[in-house]
Design an enzyme around this catalytic site. Structure first.
Site, PDB file in Angstrom:
ATOM      1  CB  SER A 103      -0.939   0.010   1.207  1.00  0.00           C
ATOM      2  OG  SER A 103      -0.186   0.149   2.396  1.00  0.00           O
ATOM      3  CE  LYS A 126      -2.292   2.074   5.005  1.00  0.00           C
ATOM      4  NZ  LYS A 126      -1.454   0.877   5.102  1.00  0.00           N
TER       5      LYS A 126
END
Lengths: 441, 163
Positions: free
Chosen positions: B83, B120
């Site tokens: 991701s 993230k």
């Protein structure tokens, strides 16, 4: 001259916290950490305490809670705890020029350089930084002596509204109040023997101990006991030990994962402990002149057996092959085939610095190819003398670089079924590349 | 003093011992037919004259010193998932995480979300806090008062092997 001001920093549930940094659900979910061979509980977090589990409780008694209450279990993970401890101590060093590492999770800091009115705030700042940098929560107690700092720390840890910090430096009224509620058994330096004696005399609180006449304490508890009492009065007698004291003995022992009933296995175990102990000697640049081995059967079974044997070395040594020879000879003497051995250990005493080894009369005879040749003072030293040292240095370097026991002596065995059992050990998150945390991406 | 560096060839036979002993698969025999002489010194030989570089010797370059600013607060983690490819972080990469840094808008962080470690990018959008991926296939995660959330550390470097 400023009087002393010491902080005792203590990590909260250190083993459990070290695990929780890498498995965050353990901050709230119940967790116990087990002793060697997964025998009993050595650490537990708050959630586990709420389930009624207690320290030193045998593991089998709480096993059922794993299913019924979602209790998680971890085996002791010393590589992890050792590394996390080093990180906490290193982080503490930025807050004080004098830090004494007292144990794996406790340290004393000198805080003389902090203004009295800012001390509590400073302590909160230390807590916040250690928590952010390492993930480990700590409590801090501050006072003018080590013993009082320990008292302050204990109260800070267990009080609801103190937020884990308590400064009682020179707050005599407050000290009086707290010492009156503290049991004499909880005073640092009062062990079970003195505890029993004091309770029998009606001295049940720390305050009563503090206020005893000096001559009585000196008589019944010696100068060591008097120091503790003086410290309770605010007179600092125990200085910060910034340099660790030279050790007087070195021991490596283990409880076996399963009983050893065969001579070969016992020899392998003793050889492994000897090699490990010899490595520790070399690391501290020491050598030993007296080696002893002890063996025992399980304390929890019938017919408890314990025996030990000792050997003196003519010349102090930290050379593993030499020490192995002595250790294995002693093991022959201690072996019995009617005993199930549960624990064994090697202890070195009469330690000296390795560079002041006194050669004996007989050493000169062994040097040249087993032919007795007496060296005179004027003979040059042969390279051959250096070889044992170089061999061990090479072995040590390889084992540090690759991992423990990559290169080992044959006597240590390859299978080692007696090794300590650790069924629930987590990864060594910070010391092995193949075991570092994996993050979801 | 000299030592011989010999080439070797594998012997054809395979030794197999019984199941309780160590298995020996191949036995090699040294071949002395080709030899190379290499100089080997046990004692450093003092040259006839000092090196002109002596006064200018510098230490070796150390990646640890270069990459790790706060050793006690630096940890290594490995990535599983894709991701964050847009930020140059691929599955299997090694990340250096510094817990001593204060996390800021735009930093790539390791966060604990619902008990799990995840990586993230941190986004402060006014009052809102978002964890944003660097891959179109993943949507941002908004952190509200009901999410179990904590920042574990700031990612300072990603190490991606090329061969």
């Amino acid at each position: 001259m400023l009087k002393q001001c010491l902080a005792l920093v203590d990590c909260n549930a250190f083993y459990c916290s070290s695990q929780a940094v890498f498995e965050p659900r353990f901050w709230t979910s119940p967790l116990v950490v087990l002793s060697n061979n997964d025998g009993s509980v050595v650490a537990l977090n708050k959630a586990a305490k709420n389930l009624g589990i207690q320290k030193t409780q045998p593991f089998f008694q709480c096993r059922a809670l794993m299913q019924s209450a979602n209790l998680a279990v971890r085996s002791s993970n010393f590589p992890l705890y050792g590394d996390m401890s080093a990180r906490v101590m290193e982080t503490l060093r930025q807050f004080s020029p004098s830090v004494e590492v007292y144990s794996v999770d406790e340290a004393f800091l000198c805080l003389k350089h902090v203004l009295p009115q800012s001390r509590t705030e400073y302590a909160h700042h230390i807590r916040a930084v250690v928590l952010q940098h390492t993930g480990i929560p700590i409590s801090i107690g501050i006072a003018e002596t080590k013993t009082l700092a320990k008292v302050a720390n204990k109260i800070a840890k267990h009080s609801e509204n103190l937020d884990e910090v308590l400064d009682i430096t020179e707050a005599l009224a407050q000290q009086q109040e707290l010492l009156a509620t503290l049991s004499v058994l909880d005073v640092w330096g009062v062990g079970s023997q003195w505890g029993k004696m004091l309770l029998a005399e009606g001295i049940d609180t720390a305050l009563k101990l503090r206020d005893l006449p000096d001559w009585w304490v000196r008589k019944r508890m010696g100068v060591v006991g008097l120091r503790t009492v003086f410290e309770l009065r605010g007179w600092s007698c125990l200085p910060l030990e910034l340099v660790p004291r030279r050790r007087k003995s070195l021991m490596v022992s283990r409880t076996f994962g399963r009983s050893v009933c065969n001579k070969r296995e016992l020899e392998e175990a003793i050889a492994s402990f000897t090699a490990r102990a010899a490595y520790k000697l070399r690391r501290e640049q020491l050598a030993t002149s007296a080696l002893s081995i002890f063996v025992s059967s399980s304390r929890f079974k019938e017919n408890y057996y314990y025996n030990s044997a000792r050997s003196n070395l003519l010349t102090a040594s930290n050379h593993t092959p030499t020490l192995l020879e002595y250790a294995l000879t002693l093991t022959q003497k201690l072996w019995r085939d009617d005993v199930e051995f549960a624990k064994a250990g090697v202890r070195f005493t009469k330690l000296t610095d390795e560079d002041v080894i006194q050669l004996s009369l007989f050493d000169a005879w062994q040097l040249k190819d087993k032919q007795p040749v007496q060296l005179s003072l004027f003979d040059e030293c042969d390279l051959q003398e250096k070889q044992p040292e170089q061999l061990m240095q090479l072995v040590d370097r390889l084992n540090i670089h690759y991992s423990r026991d990559t290169l080992r002596f044959a006597a240590m065995g390859t299978h080692q079924h007696w090794q300590t059992r650790a069924q629930y050990r987590s990864n060594r998150w910070t010391t092995r590349w193949e075991e570092i945390p994996v993050v979801k991406c | 003093m000299y030592s011989k560096l010999a080439t070797s060839f594998p012997n054809q036979r395979c030794h197999r011992t019984d199941s309780s002993s160590v298995l020996v698969e191949v036995v090699y025999e040294a071949d002395y037919s080709s030899c190379y002489k290499l100089p080997l010194f046990l004692i450093p030989v003092v040259a006839g004259f000092p090196s002109p570089c002596e006064d200018y010797l510098e230490g070796k370059l150390s990646l640890d010193e270069h990459l790790i600013k706060h050793p006690a607060a630096t940890f290594f983690v490995r990535v599983a998932g894709d991701s964050m490819v847009g930020a140059g972080i691929h599955s299997g990469d090694l990340l250096l995480v510094d817990r001593a840094l204060k996390p800021k808008h735009g930093n790539i962080v390791i966060a604990v979300v619902n008990g799990e470690l995840t990586v993230k990018r941190l986004h402060y959008a006014g009052e809102r806090l978002l964890l944003v991926a660097e891959n179109e296939r993943y949507s941002p995660l908004e952190i509200n008062e009901f999410t179990e959330f904590q920042i574990w550390g700031v990612v300072t470097n990603a190490i991606h092997p090329l061969c």
